[in-house]
Write a protein that holds these residues in place. Sequence first.
Motif, PDB file in Angstrom:
ATOM      1  N   LEU A 151      51.668  40.282  33.766  1.00 14.94           N
ATOM      2  CA  LEU A 151      51.641  41.116  32.467  1.00 14.94           C
ATOM      3  C   LEU A 151      50.969  39.992  31.189  1.00 14.94           C
ATOM      4  N   SER A 188      43.336  37.596  27.245  1.00 10.74           N
ATOM      5  CA  SER A 188      44.038  36.032  26.726  1.00 10.74           C
ATOM      6  C   SER A 188      44.804  36.944  25.955  1.00 10.74           C
ATOM      7  N   LYS A 224      47.336  39.810  27.255  1.00 12.10           N
ATOM      8  CA  LYS A 224      48.163  39.687  27.835  1.00 12.10           C
ATOM      9  C   LYS A 224      49.329  39.590  27.398  1.00 12.10           C
ATOM     10  N   SER A 225      49.240  38.943  26.271  1.00 17.76           N
ATOM     11  CA  SER A 225      50.312  37.992  25.704  1.00 17.76           C
ATOM     12  C   SER A 225      50.361  38.501  25.000  1.00 17.76           C
ATOM     13  N   SER A 256      50.889  42.031  25.135  1.00 17.13           N
ATOM     14  CA  SER A 256      51.667  43.250  26.067  1.00 17.13           C
ATOM     15  C   SER A 256      52.140  43.426  26.748  1.00 17.13           C
ATOM     16  N   GLN A 257      52.735  41.423  26.882  1.00 21.00           N
ATOM     17  CA  GLN A 257      54.195  40.446  27.402  1.00 21.00           C
ATOM     18  C   GLN A 257      55.261  40.481  25.958  1.00 21.00           C
ATOM     19  N   GLN A 282      44.182  46.074  30.024  1.00 20.67           N
ATOM     20  CA  GLN A 282      42.762  44.665  30.263  1.00 20.67           C
ATOM     21  C   GLN A 282      41.507  44.993  31.008  1.00 20.67           C
TER      22      GLN A 282
END
Length: 80
Positions: free
Chosen positions: A80, A54, A57-58, A60-61, A22
Motif C-alpha cells: 500500500l 504515487s 499509494k500515500s 491509501s496508507q 491503483q
Amino acid sequence: AELVIEADSGGGMVSVKVNGKQEIIELNIDSDAMSEDKEMLEDLIISALNKALSKSKSDSQEKMNSIAGGMMGGMKIPGL
C-alpha cells in the motif's frame, strides 16, 4: 477502492484518474497534446500516471491509518 485520485502533466495536457487499488480508471489527452511529438506525449502520460499512482499509494496508507484509529502507529502496510 472508492478513493479516486486525479493527476495531470504538461499543464493539464494529459490527466489521469486512478482508484485506491491503483487501477487506472480514466485517461484524458488534450487535443493540443496530439500535436506534440510521440516521445514528449509518452513522457507526459508516464508523468501523469506516476503522480497519480504515487498519490493513490500515500492516500491509501493515510486512510488505512485513520481507519485503524492510529493503532498502527505509522506502520506501513506492504503493498500500500
